[in-house]
Design a protein around this motif. Structure first.
Motif, PDB file in Angstrom:
ATOM      1  N   TYR A 135       0.908  -1.110   0.037  1.00 35.89           N
ATOM      2  CA  TYR A 135       0.074   0.030  -0.149  1.00 35.89           C
ATOM      3  C   TYR A 135       0.903   1.103   0.103  1.00 35.89           C
ATOM      4  O   TYR A 135       1.926   1.332   0.760  1.00 35.89           O
ATOM      5  CB  TYR A 135      -0.801  -0.129   1.187  1.00 35.89           C
ATOM      6  CG  TYR A 135      -1.777   1.309   1.419  1.00 35.89           C
ATOM      7  CD1 TYR A 135      -2.815   1.280   0.828  1.00 35.89           C
ATOM      8  CD2 TYR A 135      -1.340   2.429   2.003  1.00 35.89           C
ATOM      9  CE1 TYR A 135      -3.825   2.154   0.860  1.00 35.89           C
ATOM     10  CE2 TYR A 135      -2.122   3.511   2.059  1.00 35.89           C
ATOM     11  CZ  TYR A 135      -3.380   3.539   1.681  1.00 35.89           C
ATOM     12  OH  TYR A 135      -4.039   4.643   1.934  1.00 35.89           O
ATOM     13  N   GLY A 136       0.568   2.120  -0.747  1.00 36.70           N
ATOM     14  CA  GLY A 136       1.112   3.520  -0.651  1.00 36.70           C
ATOM     15  C   GLY A 136       1.084   4.373  -1.738  1.00 36.70           C
ATOM     16  O   GLY A 136       0.280   3.670  -2.823  1.00 36.70           O
ATOM     17  N   GLN A 137       1.350   5.588  -1.961  1.00 41.30           N
ATOM     18  CA  GLN A 137       1.045   6.515  -2.883  1.00 41.30           C
ATOM     19  C   GLN A 137       1.745   5.969  -4.375  1.00 41.30           C
ATOM     20  O   GLN A 137       2.672   5.289  -4.223  1.00 41.30           O
ATOM     21  CB  GLN A 137       1.299   8.046  -2.517  1.00 41.30           C
ATOM     22  CG  GLN A 137       2.785   8.205  -2.749  1.00 41.30           C
ATOM     23  CD  GLN A 137       3.149   9.651  -2.613  1.00 41.30           C
ATOM     24  OE1 GLN A 137       3.805   9.938  -1.737  1.00 41.30           O
ATOM     25  NE2 GLN A 137       2.736  10.646  -3.675  1.00 41.30           N
ATOM     26  N   ALA A 154      -3.617  -0.340  -5.901  1.00 38.57           N
ATOM     27  CA  ALA A 154      -3.296   0.826  -6.602  1.00 38.57           C
ATOM     28  C   ALA A 154      -2.689   1.958  -5.744  1.00 38.57           C
ATOM     29  O   ALA A 154      -2.657   1.776  -4.664  1.00 38.57           O
ATOM     30  CB  ALA A 154      -4.783   1.528  -7.108  1.00 38.57           C
ATOM     31  N   GLY A 155      -2.249   3.212  -6.476  1.00 40.14           N
ATOM     32  CA  GLY A 155      -1.533   4.417  -5.723  1.00 40.14           C
ATOM     33  C   GLY A 155      -2.538   4.729  -4.739  1.00 40.14           C
ATOM     34  O   GLY A 155      -3.793   5.031  -5.345  1.00 40.14           O
ATOM     35  N   SER A 156      -2.374   5.410  -3.867  1.00 40.43           N
ATOM     36  CA  SER A 156      -3.277   5.947  -2.760  1.00 40.43           C
ATOM     37  C   SER A 156      -3.355   7.171  -2.795  1.00 40.43           C
ATOM     38  O   SER A 156      -4.159   7.844  -1.951  1.00 40.43           O
ATOM     39  CB  SER A 156      -3.082   5.062  -1.340  1.00 40.43           C
ATOM     40  OG  SER A 156      -1.888   5.699  -1.060  1.00 40.43           O
ATOM     41  N   SER A 173     -12.248   0.444  -4.882  1.00 39.36           N
ATOM     42  CA  SER A 173     -11.856  -0.581  -4.162  1.00 39.36           C
ATOM     43  C   SER A 173     -11.040  -0.249  -2.824  1.00 39.36           C
ATOM     44  O   SER A 173     -11.053  -0.704  -1.609  1.00 39.36           O
ATOM     45  CB  SER A 173     -10.895  -1.533  -4.862  1.00 39.36           C
ATOM     46  OG  SER A 173     -11.947  -2.315  -5.655  1.00 39.36           O
ATOM     47  N   LEU A 174      -9.942   0.870  -3.168  1.00 48.96           N
ATOM     48  CA  LEU A 174      -9.074   1.544  -2.204  1.00 48.96           C
ATOM     49  C   LEU A 174      -9.958   2.046  -1.279  1.00 48.96           C
ATOM     50  O   LEU A 174      -9.532   1.953  -0.069  1.00 48.96           O
ATOM     51  CB  LEU A 174      -8.276   2.396  -2.968  1.00 48.96           C
ATOM     52  CG  LEU A 174      -6.965   2.256  -2.306  1.00 48.96           C
ATOM     53  CD1 LEU A 174      -6.293   1.148  -2.318  1.00 48.96           C
ATOM     54  CD2 LEU A 174      -6.020   3.116  -3.455  1.00 48.96           C
ATOM     55  N   LEU A 175     -10.820   2.925  -1.560  1.00 50.97           N
ATOM     56  CA  LEU A 175     -11.772   3.652  -0.368  1.00 50.97           C
ATOM     57  C   LEU A 175     -12.523   2.520   0.535  1.00 50.97           C
ATOM     58  O   LEU A 175     -12.453   2.849   1.525  1.00 50.97           O
ATOM     59  CB  LEU A 175     -12.964   4.571  -1.037  1.00 50.97           C
ATOM     60  CG  LEU A 175     -13.457   5.437  -0.135  1.00 50.97           C
ATOM     61  CD1 LEU A 175     -12.599   6.558   0.044  1.00 50.97           C
ATOM     62  CD2 LEU A 175     -15.067   5.837  -0.854  1.00 50.97           C
ATOM     63  N   THR A 176     -13.175   1.456  -0.186  1.00 50.90           N
ATOM     64  CA  THR A 176     -13.656   0.462   0.724  1.00 50.90           C
ATOM     65  C   THR A 176     -12.698  -0.139   1.610  1.00 50.90           C
ATOM     66  O   THR A 176     -13.383  -0.467   2.610  1.00 50.90           O
ATOM     67  CB  THR A 176     -14.541  -0.590  -0.148  1.00 50.90           C
ATOM     68  OG1 THR A 176     -15.262   0.412  -1.215  1.00 50.90           O
ATOM     69  CG2 THR A 176     -15.418  -1.614   0.620  1.00 50.90           C
ATOM     70  N   LEU A 177     -11.556  -0.363   1.041  1.00 52.10           N
ATOM     71  CA  LEU A 177     -10.424  -1.234   1.893  1.00 52.10           C
ATOM     72  C   LEU A 177     -10.152  -0.503   3.060  1.00 52.10           C
ATOM     73  O   LEU A 177     -10.147  -0.859   4.178  1.00 52.10           O
ATOM     74  CB  LEU A 177      -8.983  -1.041   1.077  1.00 52.10           C
ATOM     75  CG  LEU A 177      -8.029  -1.582   1.769  1.00 52.10           C
ATOM     76  CD1 LEU A 177      -8.269  -3.134   2.039  1.00 52.10           C
ATOM     77  CD2 LEU A 177      -6.675  -1.637   0.854  1.00 52.10           C
ATOM     78  N   GLY A 178     -10.210   1.131   3.047  1.00 52.54           N
ATOM     79  CA  GLY A 178      -9.896   1.823   3.884  1.00 52.54           C
ATOM     80  C   GLY A 178     -11.023   1.704   5.270  1.00 52.54           C
ATOM     81  O   GLY A 178     -10.872   1.796   6.392  1.00 52.54           O
TER      82      GLY A 178
END
Ligand SMILES: Nc1ncnc2c1ncn2[C@@H]1O[C@H](COP(=O)(O)OP(=O)(O)OP(=O)(O)O)[C@@H](O)[C@H]1O
Length: 686
Positions: free
Chosen positions: A161-163, A324-326, A348-353
């Motif tokens: 995970y990371g930008q 994906a880049g965050s 997806s990334l938002l839901t992961l959060g």
């Protein structure tokens, strides 16, 4: 009082003053992420701590309850960052601690130092420093434990995970991920190829004891759509998005995702490179959002032992995920506009959060929105269930990315509070046997201990009354548990033998079918060749009818010699269950002999028998039209074409079944022809 100096890993080492260091413990039930985003300015330093990673084996040693393990890696500054005026290195590392020290003129709204604790911190900024963490170090620290878990039968997951540009792909896959030389390179290979290499090394070491199977799949999720990165590009469906479905017991799965059995590291590596290339092609062809897609490389490991050892069958799944880049998500949770943008760009990334937040709260019956995105739905078990999971957060050391870096570090900190409960994946019966074994071992150890103590002082008085009755209890319990274990093992063996016998039966059936079909295929091929050679001279139908008719079961040596005699005289001799048919292809005459009237032993010379037969004129069969037969034949040959080269997968039996059905159709058309009375001579279009 000065705190012990931070590792001299950065050029400008700072000494933190304990007097100004205020410590916050992340509350056990962490508040939603949004509440952690802004650091209160009233504190000069912020120390964000998460509970110490716990890894607790349950008493049966079959389950492991442990926190999601979180590591952070800091990559070197890149040229762009170095060229930004005023940019500086803001990261300090002290063992497992990261201290972010914003420049005093920071525009980011925070000028206080932030301290975070993790399970591991990898400092990869300056190669010349002895503290530099190499690719190999990362693998040894977080890859090898996952591999160990997988071999024990646990599911395992690692996600980066990371930008964008922070080094996720570099850490997971390596440098130049489409090049064999780099993927295999000792210096540049990332965790995934190293994991795969080590996997085969271990599988090789275990192969005398276990049968090990390894299957891989590789896919990416972009904009909530799944693409198979290992699908055959020749198939038009290769870029068609795949669907996720929920299996009642196995959970979510991807429909039609290809899965490949691999027998060596080289084979596996080729799949890895193929998937990486497909990913690269897709990203340039579709959009420039390469960093906006998640890739998941999944490995399924099956281990089974032989019958005499009932330690039996285990299956584990390892998911290696490059997220994906965050960067757009960074502050999205406390900024509605950004949040909307985040939803559009990467749900997806938002839901992961959100899932991480919910899981971190550790409330009973807490709703976790796994199904809100494809990624979290698929990784449900890895995030909050049956999996030993690690997260690798990657950051840049540059002050130019301060906000993103802080966001990543907070996110990672929160993830560290998630507790998963992993189980060894095995059948309930295997589990029972293993638990009983452990119990027997425990009781034996106890008994031994008592025996040792009493043997040290032979006077039995050394054991108190209570202790003596405990010893008796242990002895009784041991006998009981051993007999339960014996029973369970017996049952297991019986079950194994039964299923093995069934399997053998099915195999024999399949072999029979296969042999039958293969013979038909051979016959058709030969017939086809004859027709091609002399398309109009051969009455193909009649010949084919002959070869396709079932051979009589009363075939004997005598019949064989009779057939030979017919063939020597240029006659075609065929049998079905009750009739013998002899045909002269030149005169087109034929004779039919009911098999129960046939007594070949009477004849010394079959030629006499043949002469005495009642020969009839062959009338041409009709019934099926030429077009029908040609089309049937074309179907057959199309399918036959697909049979080359036969391989051993399940599709083969399906294919055989189709061939068989078509042949039956053809045969019945043929028999109808025979019953009616006109010859159809045709040219076979192949
Ligand atoms: N530890 C490192 N050492 C040397 N170079 C690195 C390191 N980490 C990343 N890089 C370099 O930084 C660049 C960006 O890295 P990478 O592609 O891995 O980032 P990423 O986080 O996967 O980005 P994206 O989200 O866009 O896919 C690459 O050129 C890579 O080679």
């Amino acid at each position: 009082m000065a705190l012990s100096p931070v590792k001299s890993c950065t050029p400008r080492t700072r000494v933190l003053s304990a007097a100004i260091l205020t410590q916050f413990s992340t509350p056990k039930a962490a508040k939603p992420l949004a509440n952690h985003i802004s650091t209160p300015e009233c504190f000069s330093n912020v120390f964000l701590e998460t509970p110490k990673g716990k890894r607790r084996a349950s008493k049966e040693k079959c389950d492991e309850e442990c926190n999601l393990r979180v590591s952070v890696r800091i990559r070197p500054m890149n040229l762009t960052e170095l060229n930004v005026v005023g940019s500086e290195d803001v990261i300090r590392v002290k063992e497992k601690q990261i201290i972010v020290c914003p420049p005093k003129n920071s525009h980011s709204g925070t000028s206080v130092d932030h301290t975070f604790n993790y399970d591991h911190v990898f400092w990869s900024v300056d190669e010349s420093s002895p503290l530099f963490a190499k690719q190999e170090d990362i693998f040894l620290t977080i890859g090898v434990p996952l591999l160990n878990s997988a071999f024990k039968g646990f599911n395992a997951c690692l996600f980066a995970y990371g930008q964008t540009g922070s080094g996720k792909s570099y850490s997971m896959m390596g440098r130049n991920i489409c090049e064999v030389s780099d993927i295999d390179s000792q210096d540049f290979a990332g965790i995934t190829p190293r994991f795969c290499k080590e996997l085969f090394k271990r599988a090789g070491e275990l192969q005398s004891e276990y049968t090990i199977s390894i299957e891989v799949s590789y896919f990416e999720i972009y904009n909530e759509k799944i693409h198979d990165l290992l699908a055959n590009p020749a198939q038009s469906s290769a870029r068609v998005p795949l669907k996720v479905r929920e299996h009642p017991t196995l959970g979510p799965y991807i429909v039609d995702l290809t899965s490949h059995t691999v027998k060596s590291y080289t084979e596996l590596r080729d799949f890895l490179i193929l998937g990486n290339k497909n990913r690269a092609v897709a990203s340039t062809a579709m959009n420039d959002f390469s960093s906006r897609s998640h890739s998941i490389f999944a490995i399924e490991i099956g281990q089974s032992k032989s019958l005499d050892d009932t330690d039996s069958c285990r299956r584990s799944k390892v998911s290696l995920v490059d997220l994906a880049g965050s960067e757009r998500l960074g502050t999205s949770l406390n900024n509605e506009e950004r949040m909307k943008q985040g939803v559009c760009i990467n749900k997806s990334l938002l839901t992961l959060g959100k899932c991480i937040s919910a899981l971190a709260e550790q409330k009973k019956n807490q709703f976790v929105p796994y199904r809100d995105s494809v990624l979290t739905w698929l990784l449900r078990e890895s995030l909050g269930g049956n999996s030993l999971t690690s997260m690798l957060a990657t950051i840049s050391p540059s002050s130019t990315h301060l906000d993103e870096t802080l966001s990543t570090l907070r996110y990672a900190c929160q993830a560290r509070t998630i507790v998963n409960r992993a189980r060894i994946n095995e059948s309930p019966h295997d589990r029972l046997i293993r638990e009983l074994r452990l119990e027997v071992e425990r009781l034996k150890a106890l008994r031994k201990d008592y025996e040792r103590r009493s043997s040290l002082s032979p006077q039995s008085e050394t054991l108190s009354f209570n202790e003596s009755s405990e010893v008796d209890d242990i002895k009784v319990k041991l006998v009981e548990t051993e007999s339960k274990l014996f029973e369970a093992q017996q049952m297991w063996e019986q079950r194994f033998m039964e299923s093995r016998q069934n399997q053998l039966k099915e195999l024999a059936e399949a072999e029979k079918c296969k042999a039958e079909l293969e013979s038909k295929v051979r016959i058709l091929r030969t017939a086809n060749q004859q027709v091609s050679l002399s398309p109009y001279k051969t009455n193909f139908l009649e010949e084919l009818e002959g070869v396709l008719t079932y051979e009589s079961e009363c075939e004997s040596d005598l019949l064989d010699s009779f057939k030979q005699c017919c063939s020597d005289q240029g006659l075609i001799c065929t049998f079905n269950s009750d009739t013998l048919k002899i045909m002269d292809p030149v005169t087109r005459k034929y004779a039919l002999v009911p098999l129960n009237n046939l007594n070949l032993q009477k004849y010394e010379n079959f030629s006499d028998y043949l002469k005495g037969l009642k020969w009839m004129n062959n009338s041409a069969p009709k019934g099926a039209t030429k077009a029908e037969i040609v089309s049937s034949m074309n179907d057959i040959f199309k399918i036959l074409g697909n049979l080359q080269p036969p391989d051993e997968d399940n599709n083969l039996s399906l294919l055989y079944a189709r061939v068989n059905k078509t042949l039956q159709k053809f045969e019945s058309a043929l028999l109808n022809n025979v019953k009616s009375s006109k010859t159809v001579t045709f040219h076979l279009d192949t």
